[in-house]
Design a protein around this motif. Structure first.
Motif, PDB file in Angstrom:
ATOM      1  N   LYS A  64      50.685  83.399  42.420  1.00 43.12           N
ATOM      2  CA  LYS A  64      51.112  82.889  43.353  1.00 43.12           C
ATOM      3  C   LYS A  64      51.084  82.032  44.674  1.00 43.12           C
ATOM      4  N   SER A  65      49.330  82.265  44.775  1.00 48.18           N
ATOM      5  CA  SER A  65      48.495  81.168  45.657  1.00 48.18           C
ATOM      6  C   SER A  65      48.018  79.752  44.972  1.00 48.18           C
ATOM      7  N   THR A  66      48.339  79.835  43.470  1.00 47.98           N
ATOM      8  CA  THR A  66      48.115  79.260  43.108  1.00 47.98           C
ATOM      9  C   THR A  66      49.266  77.613  43.417  1.00 47.98           C
ATOM     10  N   LEU A  67      50.329  78.369  43.248  1.00 48.52           N
ATOM     11  CA  LEU A  67      51.053  77.480  43.185  1.00 48.52           C
ATOM     12  C   LEU A  67      51.563  77.179  44.754  1.00 48.52           C
ATOM     13  N   SER A  68      51.738  77.935  45.818  1.00 51.18           N
ATOM     14  CA  SER A  68      50.738  76.909  47.020  1.00 51.18           C
ATOM     15  C   SER A  68      50.242  75.858  47.301  1.00 51.18           C
ATOM     16  N   ALA A  69      49.373  76.302  46.437  1.00 46.49           N
ATOM     17  CA  ALA A  69      48.331  75.270  46.779  1.00 46.49           C
ATOM     18  C   ALA A  69      48.666  74.448  45.927  1.00 46.49           C
ATOM     19  N   VAL A  70      49.218  73.759  45.450  1.00 48.30           N
ATOM     20  CA  VAL A  70      49.448  72.703  44.271  1.00 48.30           C
ATOM     21  C   VAL A  70      50.962  72.557  45.377  1.00 48.30           C
ATOM     22  N   LEU A  71      51.669  72.771  45.433  1.00 52.71           N
ATOM     23  CA  LEU A  71      53.025  72.498  46.243  1.00 52.71           C
ATOM     24  C   LEU A  71      52.156  71.346  46.772  1.00 52.71           C
ATOM     25  N   THR A  72      51.455  72.234  48.146  1.00 53.58           N
ATOM     26  CA  THR A  72      50.796  71.390  49.357  1.00 53.58           C
ATOM     27  C   THR A  72      49.555  70.808  49.152  1.00 53.58           C
ATOM     28  N   GLY A  73      49.294  70.349  47.709  1.00 55.34           N
ATOM     29  CA  GLY A  73      48.094  69.387  47.027  1.00 55.34           C
ATOM     30  C   GLY A  73      47.169  69.243  47.604  1.00 55.34           C
ATOM     31  N   ASN A  74      46.258  71.260  47.316  1.00 57.63           N
ATOM     32  CA  ASN A  74      45.392  71.225  47.378  1.00 57.63           C
ATOM     33  C   ASN A  74      44.091  70.426  45.936  1.00 57.63           C
ATOM     34  N   PRO A  75      43.138  69.422  46.463  1.00 52.46           N
ATOM     35  CA  PRO A  75      42.799  68.505  46.021  1.00 52.46           C
ATOM     36  C   PRO A  75      41.448  69.789  44.343  1.00 52.46           C
ATOM     37  N   ARG A 120      53.555  65.696  56.457  1.00 48.58           N
ATOM     38  CA  ARG A 120      54.638  65.001  57.210  1.00 48.58           C
ATOM     39  C   ARG A 120      55.746  65.066  57.237  1.00 48.58           C
ATOM     40  N   GLU A 121      55.985  65.085  55.639  1.00 47.48           N
ATOM     41  CA  GLU A 121      57.673  65.024  55.114  1.00 47.48           C
ATOM     42  C   GLU A 121      58.104  66.714  55.361  1.00 47.48           C
ATOM     43  N   GLY A 122      57.533  67.636  55.938  1.00 48.91           N
ATOM     44  CA  GLY A 122      58.026  68.707  56.425  1.00 48.91           C
ATOM     45  C   GLY A 122      58.093  70.299  55.566  1.00 48.91           C
ATOM     46  N   ILE A 123      56.384  70.294  54.787  1.00 49.85           N
ATOM     47  CA  ILE A 123      56.069  71.510  54.219  1.00 49.85           C
ATOM     48  C   ILE A 123      55.187  71.428  55.255  1.00 49.85           C
ATOM     49  N   PHE A 124      54.858  72.888  55.320  1.00 51.88           N
ATOM     50  CA  PHE A 124      54.029  74.146  56.287  1.00 51.88           C
ATOM     51  C   PHE A 124      53.689  74.851  55.189  1.00 51.88           C
ATOM     52  N   LEU A 125      51.992  74.939  55.398  1.00 53.54           N
ATOM     53  CA  LEU A 125      51.373  76.277  54.905  1.00 53.54           C
ATOM     54  C   LEU A 125      50.922  77.587  55.527  1.00 53.54           C
ATOM     55  N   SER A 126      51.569  78.207  56.535  1.00 54.28           N
ATOM     56  CA  SER A 126      50.549  79.666  56.512  1.00 54.28           C
ATOM     57  C   SER A 126      50.210  80.150  55.711  1.00 54.28           C
ATOM     58  N   PHE A 127      48.540  79.796  56.014  1.00 55.09           N
ATOM     59  CA  PHE A 127      47.498  80.475  55.408  1.00 55.09           C
ATOM     60  C   PHE A 127      47.011  81.972  54.855  1.00 55.09           C
ATOM     61  N   GLN A 128      46.338  82.355  54.078  1.00 54.57           N
ATOM     62  CA  GLN A 128      46.667  84.464  53.414  1.00 54.57           C
ATOM     63  C   GLN A 128      44.875  84.252  55.125  1.00 54.57           C
ATOM     64  N   TYR A 129      44.111  83.173  54.504  1.00 55.07           N
ATOM     65  CA  TYR A 129      43.374  83.852  55.842  1.00 55.07           C
ATOM     66  C   TYR A 129      42.824  82.437  56.404  1.00 55.07           C
ATOM     67  N   PRO A 130      43.620  82.228  57.566  1.00 54.31           N
ATOM     68  CA  PRO A 130      43.345  81.270  57.975  1.00 54.31           C
ATOM     69  C   PRO A 130      41.793  81.336  58.519  1.00 54.31           C
ATOM     70  N   VAL A 131      41.974  79.636  59.075  1.00 53.66           N
ATOM     71  CA  VAL A 131      40.188  79.194  59.395  1.00 53.66           C
ATOM     72  C   VAL A 131      39.761  79.230  61.094  1.00 53.66           C
ATOM     73  N   GLU A 132      39.029  78.520  61.226  1.00 54.60           N
ATOM     74  CA  GLU A 132      38.386  78.449  62.903  1.00 54.60           C
ATOM     75  C   GLU A 132      37.961  77.276  62.364  1.00 54.60           C
ATOM     76  N   LYS A 187      60.073  71.927  57.069  1.00 53.88           N
ATOM     77  CA  LYS A 187      61.431  71.868  56.224  1.00 53.88           C
ATOM     78  C   LYS A 187      61.563  72.902  55.203  1.00 53.88           C
ATOM     79  N   LEU A 188      60.526  73.059  54.940  1.00 52.39           N
ATOM     80  CA  LEU A 188      59.704  73.822  54.041  1.00 52.39           C
ATOM     81  C   LEU A 188      59.067  74.378  54.459  1.00 52.39           C
ATOM     82  N   SER A 189      58.977  75.514  54.514  1.00 55.40           N
ATOM     83  CA  SER A 189      57.857  76.828  55.152  1.00 55.40           C
ATOM     84  C   SER A 189      57.158  77.454  53.990  1.00 55.40           C
ATOM     85  N   ILE A 190      55.647  77.658  53.627  1.00 52.79           N
ATOM     86  CA  ILE A 190      55.495  78.479  52.394  1.00 52.79           C
ATOM     87  C   ILE A 190      54.405  79.677  53.244  1.00 52.79           C
TER      88      ILE A 190
END
Length: 251
Positions: free
Chosen positions: A40-51, A77-89, A165-168
């Motif tokens: 599940k989290s891998t899919l979100s990471a791939v869509l947002t471009g995690n290297p 910038r194209e409109g993808i937003f990821l709300s992290f499971q563990y937001p960083v400080e 446009k697309l929120s994950i």
């Protein structure tokens, strides 16, 4: 909005996604559920471009544009937003400066003029009320000293500011009490429009009672093995995932 076809992805030498097919239309909310380690989290990471993840096969398109060819910042910038499971400080970076830079970077990408200080502060006040974010938190460094619930609420505030446009939402409900979950869900629901879509990644049906999905998918061993309506989430809540695992192994 989003079209994914036969998507495979690795982290290192380990294959995590083993052929994801998924289509999300504008205005739809999709929930992705599944046991730990299902991808599940891998899919979100791939869509947002995690290297850290490498796509080995397949396609992903956002509004007709090849998502996999874009840099992570351009996907945002194209409109993808990821709300992290563990937001960083981010110590030393105020929320105000952070959000103003993000909002104006997106506006520049869209060919719009940057917001001046008064326009930005007015927008910030409006969006802060939407998610009931305390003004004192908005004036502090990004997530520094925030509780778990405050961090998640701050993520939804950022989502409101950027109007994606697309929120994950990657397990946004993790660690939230009922009141914080309600505020997060209400913020997401208020922002939803016929032109925007949402992917809710969660283990639990409770959040989906507040953010009603149009479609529920079950991800298991890197594949979507079951798709249904909101009733599928209720079935998982009552039965767990063992019945799905058993049905997959019988096939």
């Amino acid at each position: 909005m989003l079209k994914i076809k036969n998507l495979h992805a690795n982290i290192g030498d380990k294959e995590i996604l083993r052929g994801i097919d998924l289509e999300i239309r504008a205005g739809e909310t999709h929930a992705i559920m599944g046991p730990n380690g299902s991808g599940k989290s891998t899919l979100s990471a791939v869509l947002t471009g995690n290297p850290l993840y490498t796509v080995t096969e397949g396609e992903a398109w956002l509004n007709g544009k090849n998502l996999l060819e874009m840099k992570p910042e351009d996907r945002a910038r194209e409109g993808i937003f990821l709300s992290f499971q563990y937001p960083v400080e981010i110590p030393g970076v105020s929320m105000t400066n952070f959000m103003r830079a993000a909002v104006n970077a997106k506006r520049e990408y869209q060919g719009l003029e940057p917001l001046n200080a008064s326009e930005f502060l007015k927008l910030m006040r409006e969006k802060r009320k939407m998610v009931e974010l305390d003004s004192k938190l908005a004036n502090r460094s990004v997530n520094e000293g925030f509780s778990g619930g405050e961090k998640k609420r701050n993520e939804i505030f950022q989502m409101a500011m950027l109007e994606p446009k697309l929120s994950i939402l990657d397990e946004t409900d993790s660690g939230l009490d009922v009141d914080a979950m309600r505020i997060v869900a209400e913020g997401v629901n208020r922002m939803h429009t016929p032109d925007t879509s949402v992917i809710v990644i969660t283990h639990y049906e409770r959040l989906l009672e507040m953010i009603r999905p149009d479609v529920v998918h079950v991800l298991y061993q890197g594949r979507i093995v079951r798709t249904g309506g909101p009733e599928l989430a209720k079935e998982i809540e009552s039965k767990g995932y063992d019945w799905i695992k058993a049905s997959v192994h019988e096939q």
